[in-house]
Design an enzyme around this catalytic site. Structure first.
Site, mmCIF file in Angstrom:
data_model
loop_
_atom_site.group_PDB
_atom_site.id
_atom_site.type_symbol
_atom_site.label_atom_id
_atom_site.label_comp_id
_atom_site.label_asym_id
_atom_site.label_seq_id
_atom_site.Cartn_x
_atom_site.Cartn_y
_atom_site.Cartn_z
ATOM 1 N N LYS A 1 0.810 -1.217 0.000
ATOM 2 C CA LYS A 1 0.000 0.000 0.000
ATOM 3 C C LYS A 1 0.842 1.264 0.000
ATOM 4 O O LYS A 1 0.442 2.273 -0.591
ATOM 5 C CB LYS A 1 -0.972 0.012 1.179
ATOM 6 C CG LYS A 1 -0.327 0.141 2.554
ATOM 7 C CD LYS A 1 -1.376 0.113 3.649
ATOM 8 C CE LYS A 1 -0.766 0.163 5.030
ATOM 9 N NZ LYS A 1 -0.057 1.408 5.308
ATOM 10 N N THR A 2 2.013 1.242 0.658
ATOM 11 C CA THR A 2 2.859 2.436 0.671
ATOM 12 C C THR A 2 3.342 2.760 -0.731
ATOM 13 O O THR A 2 3.408 3.925 -1.130
ATOM 14 C CB THR A 2 4.056 2.240 1.619
ATOM 15 O OG1 THR A 2 3.574 1.934 2.925
ATOM 16 C CG2 THR A 2 4.902 3.505 1.691
ATOM 17 N N ASP B 1 -3.883 7.312 4.917
ATOM 18 C CA ASP B 1 -3.410 5.949 5.152
ATOM 19 C C ASP B 1 -3.993 5.431 6.470
ATOM 20 O O ASP B 1 -4.373 6.207 7.342
ATOM 21 C CB ASP B 1 -1.880 5.969 5.212
ATOM 22 C CG ASP B 1 -1.282 4.575 5.176
ATOM 23 O OD1 ASP B 1 -2.017 3.618 4.869
ATOM 24 O OD2 ASP B 1 -0.074 4.450 5.448
ATOM 25 N N GLU B 2 -4.040 4.114 6.624
ATOM 26 C CA GLU B 2 -4.536 3.471 7.854
ATOM 27 C C GLU B 2 -5.897 4.036 8.260
ATOM 28 O O GLU B 2 -6.152 4.341 9.433
ATOM 29 C CB GLU B 2 -3.523 3.652 9.003
ATOM 30 C CG GLU B 2 -2.120 3.161 8.691
ATOM 31 C CD GLU B 2 -1.995 1.646 8.674
ATOM 32 O OE1 GLU B 2 -3.028 0.965 8.788
ATOM 33 O OE2 GLU B 2 -0.865 1.152 8.529
ATOM 34 N N GLN C 1 -7.139 -5.016 10.175
ATOM 35 C CA GLN C 1 -6.011 -4.536 10.972
ATOM 36 C C GLN C 1 -6.407 -3.346 11.852
ATOM 37 O O GLN C 1 -5.552 -2.570 12.268
ATOM 38 C CB GLN C 1 -4.847 -4.156 10.054
ATOM 39 C CG GLN C 1 -4.310 -5.335 9.259
ATOM 40 C CD GLN C 1 -3.097 -4.988 8.428
ATOM 41 O OE1 GLN C 1 -2.025 -4.693 8.945
ATOM 42 N NE2 GLN C 1 -3.273 -5.006 7.121
ATOM 43 N N ARG D 1 2.991 -10.090 10.543
ATOM 44 C CA ARG D 1 4.302 -9.430 10.567
ATOM 45 C C ARG D 1 5.398 -10.418 10.177
ATOM 46 O O ARG D 1 6.496 -10.009 9.818
ATOM 47 C CB ARG D 1 4.640 -8.895 11.971
ATOM 48 C CG ARG D 1 3.701 -7.879 12.602
ATOM 49 C CD ARG D 1 3.354 -6.738 11.717
ATOM 50 N NE ARG D 1 2.106 -7.019 11.009
ATOM 51 C CZ ARG D 1 1.627 -6.298 10.002
ATOM 52 N NH1 ARG D 1 2.319 -5.263 9.554
ATOM 53 N NH2 ARG D 1 0.480 -6.607 9.416
#
Length: 728
Positions: A38-39, A231-232, A262, A619
């Site tokens: 996504k970044t 974002d997020e 998340q 992770r």
């Protein structure tokens, strides 16, 4: 725009990523699964908008940490072949990439006079906020044991995140506790105003109310930002939601990126409905799903996906990866927390010694900080280097807080919290008794505490030493204010000049040199702070001391988490968000720990705990271990634990169980009991029942049960450990 540049911007993107990057006008929802790049999409999208001819300063991108914002600036600058600088202000000639709190700070600084704020307001960190809450409780003559500052402040913070003012909270109060909180809330805000200070939540609530009460300010911000990227988005709270949608209500060019799976911050106000209901807010929104995972092995991804599929509050997506199948995960069942810690340390050592993983490629996650103590002991015994991700963070060290408190008083003499902290550091005759006398005088005469110190010679009862110390202190503060305000000094680096003068002239440097212990490290820390001031001056030639202090106040501990070097990282699951490690161990998968005890009676909180477990699992890139202890000491008593339901919800075919619960604790026996693993649909043979197929698997370790549909005798439920089944 050269066609070649656009092609190079898009050539290494997947079709969904390219679709997200090239969508220009109108609302866009990007559902980005864990590890789906996504970044990369966000940075390419900003660069793409600029290359479409959109004015760079019309683009605003919001992230959730300063560290993430910094990384995005570097990436976007590289894509545009133009380094992005950031003066921390609203009026910049390039895209602003910052956090919500940083954005609100810029807005409030820019429009301070128009929205009724002092130009040089201070921003209080969590320690300062707690101190003010304590003062409010004390002034209202309430019991701090019945109304603990931490709990009260948490309630106030939640109210602010819901945009509830003290008056609004008082009006809605339904019981004695809430009515008491309303009184503390009102007094707390009164004390903040007296100190010309805002807390973190005020940055949000004051901005939201500024937009509501000053339409001209909102219009100017809307004119400034035509494109908003967040974002997020699953972690936004109500205040952030209101601010974001106010900014885009004219242009509707809003792009949000997130993953409901998340969302793990409901406890601090995050509202998962913001992302789940985005399409209700914008019926014409384009939705793009990023489902390819670039991070984890297939096994790890299957474990995570089967776990999170049990949640109802989510947007359907199918995570997949082209990565290798990978090694099975390990489920480690231990006798006690000490056995657990020792075995996890052994596993990490084997990853290092036998599989050549560097220490800094490994991490241990836990739900609660208290679990780290026994783990640390085991790491030390095993001679494994480690670091705690959330230990004493740089800006929370005493010597740093003292230095910054001096600077806050220079920038804002009304900041009484900072003033009380350093008035007698080093000692100069302004001890508790003298300060109380001056505080009484200030209240009786309607003056600030700094005014009282300035007029110490006229206050009856003060000792000669206190008066002398007050004169010296005021003289120093005024001289530092002159340095900060001097245009010649400002052009040459005002913040560093003031800071160096404060450190040397206040007596802090001499004090640190004089004291024993770790003073060299403390001096080095102060030196590092001066370095940060130098860097600020270099990148902000027109910056002020107040702006530097505001920037520092928004830095979080994870923003300044240094590279782990040669050490295993220990951290909470919440802190692990946004990180990745080749090797991950998650400890304490037990009822009451993960999931947390408060989830026992709340299905929604249980789903959040499951999301937290999902975040921890995703992770891991290559190796994963999940552990639990059969018994654990809690508050001095040893209690038997219950296995986390999450261990029963993961696919058994993708992990192997190591069961140590029947091995005497402390035994040197090298081979643990490794239980057989079965998967749904597997064909098996039983010596008595014949051929059959596995239709259900549940539990872990000795509790593993399987159901087999046999051809001749029908369905049988068997204990896996004693089933005598052989794969066909």
């Amino acid at each position: 725009m050269p066609e070649s540049f656009e092609e190079s911007l898009l050539e290494d993107l997947t079709a969904p990523q390219r679709e997200a990057v090239t969508h220009v006008d109108g609302p866009l929802l990007i559902v980005a699964g864990a590890g789906s790049g996504k970044t990369r999409v966000l940075t390419r999208r900003v660069a793409y908008l600029v290359r479409q001819g959109i004015a760079p300063n019309a683009i605003l991108s919001i992230t959730f940490t300063n560290k993430a914002a910094g990384e995005m600036k570097l990436r976007i600058g590289a894509l545009l072949d133009k380094p992005l600088r950031d003066f921390g202000r609203l009026d910049q000639p390039w895209p602003i990439i910052c956090t919500f709190h940083s954005l609100c700070l810029r807005i409030l600084r820019h429009y301070a006079e128009r929205v009724g704020l002092p130009a040089s307001f201070s921003i209080y960190d969590s320690a300062d906020q707690t101190k003010v809450v304590k003062e409010a409780i004390k002034s209202l003559e309430l019991s701090s044991s019945n109304f603990t500052p931490g709990t009260i402040h948490g309630t106030i913070s939640n109210a602010k995140n819901q945009l509830v003012t003290p008056a609004g909270y008082a009006q809605a109060a339904k019981d004695f506790y809430q009515r008491t909180v309303a009184r503390v809330y009102a007094k707390y805000q009164e004390l903040l105003a007296k100190n010309n200070a805002l807390d973190f939540d005020d940055l949000l609530i004051r901005t939201a109310y500024a937009f509501r009460e000053h339409p001209d300010v909102l219009r100017e911000v809307q004119d400034r930002f035509n494109y908003l990227l967040i974002d997020e988005y699953q972690d936004t709270n109500h205040a952030q939601y209101v601010i974001a949608h106010a900014i885009v209500q004219r242009h509707k060019n809003i792009c949000v990126v997130g993953d409901p799976d998340q969302s793990i911050y409901a406890w601090r106000g995050a509202d998962i409905k913001n992302i789940l209901e985005f399409e209700r807010d914008y019926p014409d929104a384009k939705v793009v799903r990023l489902e390819q995972n670039y991070r984890s092995t297939k096994r790890i991804l299957r474990i995570a996906s089967q776990l999170i599929a049990r949640n109802t509050q989510r947007k359907e997506k199918g995570l997949w990866t082209e990565n290798a199948d990978g090694k099975p995960a390990v489920v480690l069942l231990c006798q006690s927390e000490h056995d657990e810690a020792e075995q996890v340390a052994r596993w990490l050592k084997s990853m290092h010694d036998e599989h050549a993983y560097a220490w800094n490629k490994m991490a241990i996650f836990y739900r609660m900080n208290s679990l780290s103590r026994v783990m640390e002991d085991a790491m030390r015994r095993a001679a494994i280097p480690y670091q705690i991700a959330r230990g004493v963070e740089f800006y929370n060290r005493k010597e740093i807080k003292d230095t910054l408190a001096y600077l806050r008083v220079v920038a804002n003499p009304s900041d009484e919290v900072s003033l009380e902290r350093i008035a007698n550091v080093p000692t100069r005759g302004l001890g508790d008794a003298a300060m109380k006398q001056m505080q009484v005088w200030a209240v009786e005469n309607g003056k600030s505490l700094f005014d009282a110190i300035r007029q110490a010679d006229s206050i009856t009862g003060l000792s000669a030493k206190a008066r002398s110390g007050a004169r010296s202190f005021v003289s120093l503060v005024m001289s530092w204010r002159n340095i900060a305000d001097n245009p010649i000094v400002r052009s040459a680096g005002a913040v560093r000049s003031v800071m160096e003068s404060v450190v040397s002239q206040s007596g802090l440097e001499a004090l640190l040199k004089k004291e024993g212990g770790d003073e060299q490290a403390e001096l080095a820390n102060v030196g590092e702070l001066i370095t940060s001031a130098t860097e600020y001056d270099e990148t902000n030639p027109e910056g002020t001391l107040a702006e530097y202090l505001a920037e520092v106040s928004l830095v979080s501990d994870m923003d300044h988490m240094k590279g782990t070097g040669g050490a295993v990282t220990l951290m909470t699951l919440h802190a692990a968000k946004g990180l990745e490690f080749p090797v991950v161990a998650m400890i304490g998968l037990e009822e009451g720990l993960l999931p947390h005890s408060r989830a026992a009676t709340s299905p929604l909180e249980l789903e959040e705990e499951r999301r937290l477990c999902f975040v921890g699992i995703t992770r891991a890139q290559e190796r994963l271990l999940l552990s639990k202890a059969e018994s654990r000491m809690i508050r001095g008593l040893t209690v038997r634990t219950i296995t986390s339901p999450f261990l029963h919800e993961i696919p058994t075919a993708d992990f192997e169980t190591i069961d140590r619960t029947r091995i005497p604790e402390g035994s040197e026996r090298a081979v643990d009991l490794r239980l057989p693993q079965f998967r749904l649909g597997q064909l098996v043979r039983h010596p008595m029942f014949g051929l059959g197929r596995v239709t259900d698997v549940s539990g872990v370790g000795q509790q593993t049960r399987i159901v087999v549909q046999f051809n001749e005798v029908g369905s049988k439920r068997l204990v896996a450990e004693h089933a005598r089944l052989m794969p066909v």
